[in-house]
Scaffold this motif. Structure first.
Motif, PDB file in Angstrom:
ATOM      1  N   HIS A   8       0.852  -1.181   0.000  1.00  0.00           N
ATOM      2  CA  HIS A   8       0.000   0.000   0.000  1.00  0.00           C
ATOM      3  C   HIS A   8       0.890   1.233   0.000  1.00  0.00           C
ATOM      4  O   HIS A   8       1.854   1.326   0.768  1.00  0.00           O
ATOM      5  CB  HIS A   8      -0.909   0.004   1.231  1.00  0.00           C
ATOM      6  CG  HIS A   8      -1.876  -1.138   1.233  1.00  0.00           C
ATOM      7  ND1 HIS A   8      -3.022  -1.145   0.472  1.00  0.00           N
ATOM      8  CD2 HIS A   8      -1.838  -2.325   1.877  1.00  0.00           C
ATOM      9  CE1 HIS A   8      -3.660  -2.281   0.664  1.00  0.00           C
ATOM     10  NE2 HIS A   8      -2.962  -3.021   1.507  1.00  0.00           N
ATOM     11  N   LYS A   9       0.554   2.160  -0.854  1.00  0.00           N
ATOM     12  CA  LYS A   9       1.356   3.362  -1.041  1.00  0.00           C
ATOM     13  C   LYS A   9       1.548   4.134   0.266  1.00  0.00           C
ATOM     14  O   LYS A   9       2.623   4.655   0.540  1.00  0.00           O
ATOM     15  CB  LYS A   9       0.680   4.246  -2.086  1.00  0.00           C
ATOM     16  CG  LYS A   9       1.494   5.389  -2.565  1.00  0.00           C
ATOM     17  CD  LYS A   9       0.756   6.084  -3.695  1.00  0.00           C
ATOM     18  CE  LYS A   9       1.569   7.189  -4.281  1.00  0.00           C
ATOM     19  NZ  LYS A   9       0.892   7.838  -5.388  1.00  0.00           N
ATOM     20  N   SER A  10       0.531   4.171   1.091  1.00  0.00           N
ATOM     21  CA  SER A  10       0.605   4.934   2.332  1.00  0.00           C
ATOM     22  C   SER A  10       1.575   4.319   3.350  1.00  0.00           C
ATOM     23  O   SER A  10       2.058   5.009   4.240  1.00  0.00           O
ATOM     24  CB  SER A  10      -0.784   5.053   2.959  1.00  0.00           C
ATOM     25  OG  SER A  10      -1.288   3.773   3.253  1.00  0.00           O
ATOM     26  N   ASN A  11       1.876   3.034   3.210  1.00  0.00           N
ATOM     27  CA  ASN A  11       2.784   2.370   4.144  1.00  0.00           C
ATOM     28  C   ASN A  11       4.245   2.366   3.694  1.00  0.00           C
ATOM     29  O   ASN A  11       5.116   1.943   4.430  1.00  0.00           O
ATOM     30  CB  ASN A  11       2.346   0.921   4.364  1.00  0.00           C
ATOM     31  CG  ASN A  11       1.010   0.846   5.048  1.00  0.00           C
ATOM     32  OD1 ASN A  11       0.623   1.758   5.769  1.00  0.00           O
ATOM     33  ND2 ASN A  11       0.287  -0.227   4.815  1.00  0.00           N
ATOM     34  N   CYS A  12       4.500   2.818   2.475  1.00  0.00           N
ATOM     35  CA  CYS A  12       5.862   2.807   1.936  1.00  0.00           C
ATOM     36  C   CYS A  12       6.527   4.166   2.159  1.00  0.00           C
ATOM     37  O   CYS A  12       5.904   5.209   2.007  1.00  0.00           O
ATOM     38  CB  CYS A  12       5.842   2.512   0.443  1.00  0.00           C
ATOM     39  SG  CYS A  12       5.236   0.876   0.047  1.00  0.00           S
ATOM     40  N   ASP A  13       7.796   4.124   2.514  1.00  0.00           N
ATOM     41  CA  ASP A  13       8.568   5.347   2.716  1.00  0.00           C
ATOM     42  C   ASP A  13       9.494   5.575   1.529  1.00  0.00           C
ATOM     43  O   ASP A  13       9.966   4.622   0.904  1.00  0.00           O
ATOM     44  CB  ASP A  13       9.432   5.239   3.974  1.00  0.00           C
ATOM     45  CG  ASP A  13       8.603   5.138   5.236  1.00  0.00           C
ATOM     46  OD1 ASP A  13       7.489   5.686   5.253  1.00  0.00           O
ATOM     47  OD2 ASP A  13       9.076   4.500   6.193  1.00  0.00           O
ATOM     48  N   ASN A  14       9.785   6.853   1.234  1.00  0.00           N
ATOM     49  CA  ASN A  14      10.785   7.178   0.228  1.00  0.00           C
ATOM     50  C   ASN A  14      12.152   6.820   0.772  1.00  0.00           C
ATOM     51  O   ASN A  14      12.474   7.124   1.913  1.00  0.00           O
ATOM     52  CB  ASN A  14      10.763   8.669  -0.110  1.00  0.00           C
ATOM     53  CG  ASN A  14       9.767   8.982  -1.189  1.00  0.00           C
ATOM     54  OD1 ASN A  14       9.405   8.123  -1.981  1.00  0.00           O
ATOM     55  ND2 ASN A  14       9.333  10.212  -1.236  1.00  0.00           N
ATOM     56  N   THR A  15      12.955   6.166  -0.035  1.00  0.00           N
ATOM     57  CA  THR A  15      14.307   5.828   0.367  1.00  0.00           C
ATOM     58  C   THR A  15      15.286   6.234  -0.725  1.00  0.00           C
ATOM     59  O   THR A  15      14.959   6.196  -1.912  1.00  0.00           O
ATOM     60  CB  THR A  15      14.466   4.318   0.640  1.00  0.00           C
ATOM     61  OG1 THR A  15      14.067   3.596  -0.521  1.00  0.00           O
ATOM     62  CG2 THR A  15      13.622   3.880   1.814  1.00  0.00           C
ATOM     63  N   VAL A  16      16.486   6.606  -0.323  1.00  0.00           N
ATOM     64  CA  VAL A  16      17.542   6.935  -1.261  1.00  0.00           C
ATOM     65  C   VAL A  16      18.180   5.624  -1.702  1.00  0.00           C
ATOM     66  O   VAL A  16      18.662   4.854  -0.877  1.00  0.00           O
ATOM     67  CB  VAL A  16      18.591   7.856  -0.617  1.00  0.00           C
ATOM     68  CG1 VAL A  16      19.754   8.085  -1.559  1.00  0.00           C
ATOM     69  CG2 VAL A  16      17.961   9.170  -0.209  1.00  0.00           C
TER      70      VAL A  16
END
Length: 70
Positions: A8-16
């Motif tokens: 789910h998009k809301s549970n994913c964090d942006n990562t480098v």
């Protein structure tokens, strides 16, 4: 048979994912969520240029072709 995992998009964090310096001395950063919105951020002269892609494959292909050449 097990159920396929759903992200789910809301549970994913942006990562480098990667940071490289290109031939012109600019910093290029690959950032993304698991299977959603990926971006290439180009930092030059204190300004940021952000190019957004709908999925990981397109972003990584562009990053590798343009900025990861040796």
């Amino acid at each position: 048979m097990s159920k396929r995992k759903q992200y789910h998009k809301s549970n994913c964090d942006n990562t480098v994912q990667a940071i490289v310096t290109d031939a012109l001395g600019r910093k290029v950063i690959l950032v993304g969520k698991h299977a959603f919105e990926w971006s290439i951020i180009l930092e030059k002269e204190g300004r940021l240029v952000i190019t957004t892609f709908p999925n990981r494959k397109q972003a990584v292909d562009m990053f590798n072709n343009k900025y990861k050449k040796k």
